[in-house]
Write a protein that holds these residues in place. Structure first.
Motif, PDB file in Angstrom:
ATOM      1  N   LEU A 117       0.830  -1.203   0.000  1.00  0.00           N
ATOM      2  CA  LEU A 117       0.000   0.000   0.000  1.00  0.00           C
ATOM      3  C   LEU A 117       0.865   1.254   0.000  1.00  0.00           C
ATOM      4  O   LEU A 117       0.581   2.230  -0.708  1.00  0.00           O
ATOM      5  CB  LEU A 117      -0.926   0.009   1.222  1.00  0.00           C
ATOM      6  N   SER A 122      -0.903   4.766  -1.442  1.00  0.00           N
ATOM      7  CA  SER A 122      -2.334   4.621  -1.212  1.00  0.00           C
ATOM      8  C   SER A 122      -2.775   5.405   0.016  1.00  0.00           C
ATOM      9  O   SER A 122      -2.030   5.560   0.989  1.00  0.00           O
ATOM     10  CB  SER A 122      -2.674   3.136  -1.031  1.00  0.00           C
ATOM     11  N   GLN A 156      -8.859  -4.170  -0.903  1.00  0.00           N
ATOM     12  CA  GLN A 156      -8.177  -3.007  -1.477  1.00  0.00           C
ATOM     13  C   GLN A 156      -8.934  -2.466  -2.687  1.00  0.00           C
ATOM     14  O   GLN A 156      -9.096  -1.253  -2.843  1.00  0.00           O
ATOM     15  CB  GLN A 156      -6.758  -3.400  -1.875  1.00  0.00           C
ATOM     16  N   ASP A 182     -13.492  -4.056   5.498  1.00  0.00           N
ATOM     17  CA  ASP A 182     -13.116  -2.854   4.750  1.00  0.00           C
ATOM     18  C   ASP A 182     -14.282  -1.875   4.742  1.00  0.00           C
ATOM     19  O   ASP A 182     -15.436  -2.268   4.870  1.00  0.00           O
ATOM     20  CB  ASP A 182     -12.699  -3.193   3.313  1.00  0.00           C
TER      21      ASP A 182
END
Length: 243
Positions: A117, A122, A156, A182
């Protein structure tokens, strides 16, 4: 590709007739072998083509300016990934058992995911809660890792821009419970039942095999993989593995 209704009918027939069970089992084994062999044979030359295109691009940087070059490279890589996952899908029930530290595996995966990430700059916040007293687990370490990476990749892609992903692990009686939550877009209620169906995907360039592979890996270990989701609070996958 077999659907749930086909599998249910076959299971009923296999339970009722021992000869049918033997024949169907052999047919399924032959089917899986054939699909995996074809996937492997196509993937190998396609990988060579991809490598050649990459060499051509390095030697001739101007190729990047050709219309559709980038899309062509992306399509070739997608086909390789699809063939790889298709091969994995048909070998998912073949397990190689070893005893390994579940704590160490989860922490290694978490660190690697966090690094990935960061490398992508990100804005996704990733956290994990992994207790230090988790016992060893006897199972296929590589396939368990594959299942977890698939779930992290799925999370993700669901978050896309800004959001949070949290991995939690615990030991409850005779089970490891690993949850992955998430805060992404969530899954519509009418789509929840189909997310584990092969080749069903709601993402651009998705193969639709990551989640089915993860569930099959769980079930091959005698466990389960379930999902709950809300388009306001996000999605939670729960992997339950018997110790």
């Amino acid at each position: 590709m077999l659907h749930n209704i086909d599998i249910n009918k076959m299971n009923t027939l296999m339970n009722e007739n021992s000869d049918a069970k033997h024949i169907i089992t052999q047919l399924l084994e032959n089917h899986h072998t054939s699909v995996s062999t074809i996937s492997h044979e196509i993937r190998n030359p396609l990988t060579l083509i991809s490598s050649s295109l990459q060499v051509m691009e390095i030697q001739n940087p101007q190729l990047k300016e050709i219309p559709h070059w980038k899309q062509t490279m992306s399509d070739v890589n997608f086909m390789i990934e699809l063939l790889q996952e298709l091969s994995s899908f048909n070998h998912v029930n073949v397990l190689h058992y070893t005893a390994f530290s579940m704590e160490k595996l989860l922490k290694n995966i978490s660190v690697s995911f966090a690094i990935s990430l960061n490398s992508l700059n990100s804005n996704i916040e990733f956290t994990s809660s992994i207790p230090s007293n988790l016992s060893n687990f006897i199972g296929d370490k590589i396939k368990i890792e594959q299942a977890l990476i698939n779930l992290l990749k799925n999370a993700q892609e669901a978050v896309t821009t800004v959001g949070r992903i949290h991995l939690n692990a615990q030991r409850e009686h005779n089970n490891f419970i690993i949850t992955l939550h998430d805060t992404g877009c969530g899954i519509p209620k009418d789509k929840l039942d189909s997310v584990f169906e092969p080749f069903v995907t709601f993402k651009k360039n998705g193969t639709g095999l990551g989640l089915p592979i993860s569930r099959q890996i769980a079930e091959a270990h005698g466990g389960t993989l379930t999902v709950t989701s809300s388009q306001t609070t996000g999605t939670t996958f729960t992997l339950k593995l018997p110790v």
